[in-house]
Design an enzyme around this catalytic site. Structure first.
Site, mmCIF file in Angstrom:
data_model
loop_
_atom_site.group_PDB
_atom_site.id
_atom_site.type_symbol
_atom_site.label_atom_id
_atom_site.label_comp_id
_atom_site.label_asym_id
_atom_site.label_seq_id
_atom_site.Cartn_x
_atom_site.Cartn_y
_atom_site.Cartn_z
ATOM 1 C CE LYS A 162 -4.269 -1.656 0.256
ATOM 2 N NZ LYS A 162 -5.244 -1.370 -0.815
ATOM 3 C CG ASP A 190 -4.192 -0.513 -4.074
ATOM 4 O OD1 ASP A 190 -4.394 0.538 -4.738
ATOM 5 O OD2 ASP A 190 -5.113 -1.187 -3.572
ATOM 6 C CD GLU A 218 -5.439 -2.758 -6.585
ATOM 7 O OE1 GLU A 218 -4.572 -3.614 -6.328
ATOM 8 O OE2 GLU A 218 -6.547 -2.742 -6.054
ATOM 9 C CG ASP A 243 -9.733 -1.550 -6.524
ATOM 10 O OD1 ASP A 243 -10.904 -1.944 -6.698
ATOM 11 O OD2 ASP A 243 -9.183 -1.611 -5.409
ATOM 12 C CE LYS A 267 -10.761 -4.487 -4.118
ATOM 13 N NZ LYS A 267 -10.298 -3.190 -3.581
HETATM 14 MG MG MG Z 1 -7.176 -1.512 -4.490
#
Ligand code: MG
Length: 364
Positions: A162, A190, A218, A243, A267
């Site tokens: 992250k 991400d 991402e 995303d 997702k």
């Molecule tokens: Mg993500």
């Protein structure tokens, strides 16, 4: 098999350590649980976390949608009418994708149970054994390196870092983790919308030139900035994944046609459940655009549903980011898919295979 009752509950599971992204810090997974009960004594389980910064949904909005819109729609209906029901769930209200997902997951669970078949087999079959990455939260460099080392020792071969809080520090973090795990694990990043398009190009090109091999990056920029996503995709070699920019099939078509990203992150809480997730994988497949199946910070009910979808939609779904059960202190869900570090094993019992949920607080 007719639906005779819709019950709601709350379920909380503490994380081992806080989950930190450019958008938020979370210490505990908390879901609204939807239980669809049938005249045959079966129960279908679904879940929805509150991910207001991504989907706009809160626990309250999910509960209200299930009570006011979906309970009247579902009561008395036959589970065998799956396609008709999912169309009605989709069109009964706009947005509210987490509530839709919770209801749809429970419905698909029942549909598969009605055929006494595991969900992934009803969706078309596939391998019952899957491998996920693990997320390394954004933190001090030493902490991220230690977390990455620890993950590799646990057997994870793909780490998702992250980033997106401070671009200068991000580059140092990535280089340090890369140096620590090079040759032992693959890195994906991400940024959770934290960079500008120019910053992203500068950062990714800088890493490419420094020999830091990344599997993908991402959502580098704001969800609505598809032009920014395209700007980056055109200027770097590293694959870019959408995303937060994509929810349902329409956004996916837009991203694909505008060449705004190379990979799609599906997702269930964004798609509104399984039916749209399947559509997205099929659409992406038409254009040979790879997909990852990911999850929110949610309990293993929804993560398992996502894993069943991923299994059935391989190989267009080629990547998994379903690590939340391994980030939790324990799994209150008894039965169903099992999670051991990077390995996910799907159940061979009907539907999602859930027997019961410990610690569930029923809502009146
Ligand atoms: Mg993500």
């Amino acid at each position: 098999m007719k639906i005779v009752d819709v019950k709601l509950g709350m379920l909380q599971v503490p994380l081992v350590t806080p989950f930190k992204t450019a958008l938020r810090t979370v210490e505990c997974v908390e879901d609204v649980i939807v239980m669809l009960e049938t005249d045959t004594g079966h129960v279908g389980y679904g879940n929805a976390p509150a991910t207001a910064v991504i989907t706009g949904d809160t626990h309250g909005s999910v509960i209200e949608a299930v009570r006011k819109i979906y309970t009247p729609l579902l009561l008395g209906r036959d589970v065998a009418d799956l396609n008709s029901l999912t169309r009605q769930i989709e069109s009964a209200m706009i947005n509210n994708t987490s509530a839709k997902a919770a209801v749809e997951i429970a419905l698909y669970d029942l549909f598969a149970q009605s055929y006494k078949t595991p969900l992934y087999k009803i969706l078309g079959g596939g391998e019952s054994s899957l491998t996920t990455d693990i997320t390394i939260s954004v933190d001090y460099i030493d902490k991220m390196v230690a977390d990455a080392e620890n993950a590799v020792e646990r057997g994870f071969e793909i780490l998702k870092l992250k980033v997106g809080k401070d671009i200068g520090l991000d580059i140092e973090r990535i280089k340090a983790v890369y140096a620590a795990v090079k040759g032992r694990a693959l890195l994906r990043l991400d940024a959770n919308q934290g960079w500008s398009p120019k910053q992203a190009v500068m950062a990714i090109r800088g890493l490419e030139e420094a020999g830091v091999l990344l599997e993908l990056v991402e959502q580098p920029v704001k969800a609505g900035n598809l032009e920014g996503m395209r700007y980056i995709s055109e200027r770097v070699k590293t694959p870019i994944m959408a995303d937060e920019s994509i929810f349902g099939p329409h956004e996916v078509m837009d991203v694909i046609q505008r060449h705004a990203a190379d990979i799609i992150n599906i997702k269930l809480m964004k798609t509104g459940g399984i039916s749209n997730a399947l559509k997205i994988a099929d659409l992406a497949g038409l254009y040979d655009v790879e997909c990852m199946v990911g999850c929110m910070l949610e309990t293993s009910i929804g993560v398992s549903a996502a894993a069943h979808v991923a299994a059935a939609k391989a190989p267009i779904v080629s990547k998994l980011d379903l690590d939340v059960p391994s980030l939790c202190q324990f799994d209150p869900v008894v039965g169903g898919a099992t999670y051991k570090d990077a390995d996910i094993i799907l159940n061979e019992s009907p539907g999602l295979g859930i027997e019961k949920i410990d610690g569930l607080q029923l809502l009146a």
